[in-house]
Design a protein around this motif. Structure first.
Motif, mmCIF file in Angstrom:
data_model
loop_
_atom_site.group_PDB
_atom_site.id
_atom_site.type_symbol
_atom_site.label_atom_id
_atom_site.label_comp_id
_atom_site.label_asym_id
_atom_site.label_seq_id
_atom_site.Cartn_x
_atom_site.Cartn_y
_atom_site.Cartn_z
ATOM 1 N N PRO A 259 -64.927 -49.690 -79.473
ATOM 2 C CA PRO A 259 -64.437 -48.550 -79.494
ATOM 3 C C PRO A 259 -62.968 -48.522 -78.993
ATOM 4 O O PRO A 259 -61.846 -48.185 -79.506
ATOM 5 C CB PRO A 259 -64.980 -47.843 -78.570
ATOM 6 N N GLU A 260 -62.751 -49.623 -78.199
ATOM 7 C CA GLU A 260 -61.253 -49.829 -77.540
ATOM 8 C C GLU A 260 -60.652 -50.181 -78.696
ATOM 9 O O GLU A 260 -59.275 -49.816 -78.752
ATOM 10 C CB GLU A 260 -61.366 -50.759 -76.399
ATOM 11 N N LYS A 261 -60.931 -51.322 -79.320
ATOM 12 C CA LYS A 261 -60.169 -51.835 -80.293
ATOM 13 C C LYS A 261 -59.956 -50.798 -81.543
ATOM 14 O O LYS A 261 -58.927 -50.877 -81.979
ATOM 15 C CB LYS A 261 -61.011 -53.087 -81.107
ATOM 16 N N VAL A 272 -52.066 -41.064 -88.435
ATOM 17 C CA VAL A 272 -53.508 -40.898 -87.765
ATOM 18 C C VAL A 272 -52.976 -40.610 -86.364
ATOM 19 O O VAL A 272 -52.121 -41.234 -85.569
ATOM 20 C CB VAL A 272 -54.309 -42.081 -87.684
ATOM 21 N N VAL A 273 -53.720 -39.686 -85.774
ATOM 22 C CA VAL A 273 -53.826 -39.102 -84.417
ATOM 23 C C VAL A 273 -55.095 -39.281 -83.559
ATOM 24 O O VAL A 273 -56.102 -38.980 -84.192
ATOM 25 C CB VAL A 273 -53.121 -37.715 -84.230
ATOM 26 N N VAL A 274 -55.151 -40.061 -82.594
ATOM 27 C CA VAL A 274 -56.305 -40.420 -81.964
ATOM 28 C C VAL A 274 -56.562 -39.146 -80.782
ATOM 29 O O VAL A 274 -55.506 -39.075 -80.023
ATOM 30 C CB VAL A 274 -56.579 -41.593 -81.275
ATOM 31 N N ARG A 275 -57.710 -38.447 -80.904
ATOM 32 C CA ARG A 275 -57.748 -37.330 -79.740
ATOM 33 C C ARG A 275 -59.064 -37.554 -79.358
ATOM 34 O O ARG A 275 -60.000 -36.907 -80.034
ATOM 35 C CB ARG A 275 -57.732 -35.918 -80.499
ATOM 36 N N ASP A 276 -59.222 -38.580 -78.206
ATOM 37 C CA ASP A 276 -60.408 -38.762 -77.996
ATOM 38 C C ASP A 276 -60.675 -38.940 -76.346
ATOM 39 O O ASP A 276 -60.512 -40.016 -75.664
ATOM 40 C CB ASP A 276 -60.797 -40.207 -78.523
ATOM 41 N N ASP A 277 -61.007 -37.851 -75.693
ATOM 42 C CA ASP A 277 -61.034 -37.879 -74.254
ATOM 43 C C ASP A 277 -62.199 -36.890 -73.959
ATOM 44 O O ASP A 277 -61.983 -35.814 -73.432
ATOM 45 C CB ASP A 277 -59.912 -37.501 -73.594
ATOM 46 N N PRO A 278 -63.568 -37.223 -74.115
ATOM 47 C CA PRO A 278 -64.396 -36.155 -74.068
ATOM 48 C C PRO A 278 -64.928 -35.620 -72.792
ATOM 49 O O PRO A 278 -65.289 -34.541 -72.668
ATOM 50 C CB PRO A 278 -65.746 -37.007 -74.767
ATOM 51 N N GLY A 298 -61.640 -38.622 -83.522
ATOM 52 C CA GLY A 298 -62.128 -38.716 -81.914
ATOM 53 C C GLY A 298 -63.851 -39.026 -81.969
ATOM 54 O O GLY A 298 -64.056 -39.397 -83.109
ATOM 55 N N ARG A 299 -64.270 -38.906 -80.929
ATOM 56 C CA ARG A 299 -65.747 -38.986 -80.652
ATOM 57 C C ARG A 299 -66.050 -40.458 -81.154
ATOM 58 O O ARG A 299 -67.037 -40.894 -81.735
ATOM 59 C CB ARG A 299 -66.443 -38.232 -81.469
ATOM 60 N N GLY A 309 -71.455 -51.544 -85.473
ATOM 61 C CA GLY A 309 -71.504 -50.176 -86.013
ATOM 62 C C GLY A 309 -70.592 -49.246 -85.092
ATOM 63 O O GLY A 309 -70.571 -49.684 -83.892
ATOM 64 N N LEU A 310 -69.986 -48.357 -85.823
ATOM 65 C CA LEU A 310 -68.963 -47.759 -85.069
ATOM 66 C C LEU A 310 -69.358 -46.002 -85.649
ATOM 67 O O LEU A 310 -69.527 -45.791 -86.710
ATOM 68 C CB LEU A 310 -67.832 -48.003 -85.426
ATOM 69 N N ASN A 311 -69.200 -45.107 -84.781
ATOM 70 C CA ASN A 311 -69.337 -43.484 -85.269
ATOM 71 C C ASN A 311 -67.879 -43.020 -84.951
ATOM 72 O O ASN A 311 -67.164 -43.027 -83.876
ATOM 73 C CB ASN A 311 -70.246 -42.840 -84.343
#
Ligand code: A2P
Length: 339
Positions: A259-261, A272-278, A298-299, A309-311
């Protein structure tokens, strides 16, 4: 240099957005011509402070002098008129599904396969992909380049605006009636009541029990990514949202992507904009990305049920990046590099 531009289907949900995006991005327009059906006779639409009359497509004999034509008036208009515009000298960027899988017609998402624009020389037509496909392939491109995607499983949550202006009115009217305690007006554009409901049926059903919308995601993804080995399976669902499609995407890759990569690759990729701070309830939402041109992700988390695998949760404005913005970006490449 400036260009003579036409928008065909100018009065529709996507057509109106095309006019707006041309203006917002300062596209070098010399003269703008607008086309729609006889239903729009006499109508004028604003562009850069001017009122531009809408011309009736079927009554126009010649399209000469047009350099770039953006089409969003349905597949049958595209089949009939795109070749006529092209014969009269225009390059057509077509938002319908009519030409997308034609091997002589490029299918372009500028962040993913801009080089394919050169194929406009074959037929004078470039196809704009399906809205759900566009927003999926943009963030998947850097992940594929890094870790080779083997398989994609996607479920979509698609806004009614993807079905056109009448579908927007259908959700409004049903919602108003429900709130007023009245009987709901019957479903017309969407297969069932869409207010307070989800409908797993977009476009028509095919012999394999998938919808055509679902198969667009399968076939168009492979064509744009230029990789027929990617396996894709989709479930497309209409949800009671006006603007913005969301997608739950599961990926299996050849090489592990943590996920970090993934966050690093996505943050560095254009568009692309990452919005990922649950922890702080931060993830992309349809109501927040409406009006934006980027694709939001995100998520981002590991799929712990497989080796690699990645979601992801992917959200974008379907009328913008999913349609009008992508088409205007293609026109920008044409204007800058080819015409
Ligand atoms: P009109 O408004 O005159 O019907 P949407 O997807 O939002 O329903 O928009 C469809 C677009 O395609 C509209 O601009 C619509 O024009 C246009 N359109 C539909 N049928 C025709 C046709 N026969 N000739 C020209 N334009 C058409």
């Amino acid at each position: 240099r400036e260009f003579n531009v036409a928008v065909v289907g100018a009065t529709g949900a996507v057509g109106r957005m095309m006019i707006r995006v041309l203006e917002e991005r300062n596209f070098p327009v010399k003269n703008l011509r607008l086309f729609a059906s006889e239903r729009s006779r006499g109508l004028k639409l604003p562009f850069r402070g001017e009122e531009i009359p809408v011309e009736v497509l079927s009554e126009t004999r010649s399209f000469s002098g047009i350099d770039i034509a953006l089409f969003s008036a349905g597949g049958s208009r595209s089949l009939e008129y795109a070749p006529r515009f092209a014969a009269d000298g225009a390059v057509v960027v077509d938002n319908s599904s009519a030409w997308r899988m034609d091997p002589e017609v490029p299918l372009v998402v500028p962040e993913v396969n801009p080089h394919a624009v050169a194929g406009y020389k074959n037929k004078g037509i470039i196809a704009n992909p399906n809205c759900s496909t566009i927003q999926m392939v943009v963030p998947l491109k850097p992940l594929h380049d890094y870790g080779r995607i083997k398989r994609i499983v996607v479920a979509t949550y698609q806004a009614v605006s993807g079905a056109g202006q009448k579908a927007i009115e259908e959700l409004s009217a049903q919602t108003r009636a429900w709130c007023a305690g009245e009987e709901l007006p019957p479903a017309q554009v969407i297969a069932h009541q869409i207010a307070f409901n989800c409908v797993p049926h977009i476009d028509v059903f095919l012999e394999n029990a998938y919808t055509r919308e679902e198969m667009k995601m399968v076939n168009e993804t492979r064509k744009i990514m230029e990789d027929d080995s990617i396996r894709v399976t989709a479930t497309c669902v209409r949800v009671p949202v006006f603007y913005g499609h969301a997608e739950a995407v599961n990926l299996e890759t050849e090489r592990k992507i943590t996920p970090e990569k993934a966050r690093e690759l996505l943050s560095n990729f254009p568009g692309v904009v990452v919005r990922d701070d649950p922890e702080n309830r931060v993830y992309p939402l349809q109501i927040e990305v409406a009006g934006r041109d980027e694709v939001f992700v995100g998520r981002i988390r590991e799929d712990e049920s497989v080796e690699c695998g990645l979601n992801l949760w992917i959200v974008a404005d379907n009328l913008r990046k999913g349609a009008a913005t992508n088409a205007v970006q293609i026109a920008e490449i044409l204007a800058r590099e080819y015409l």
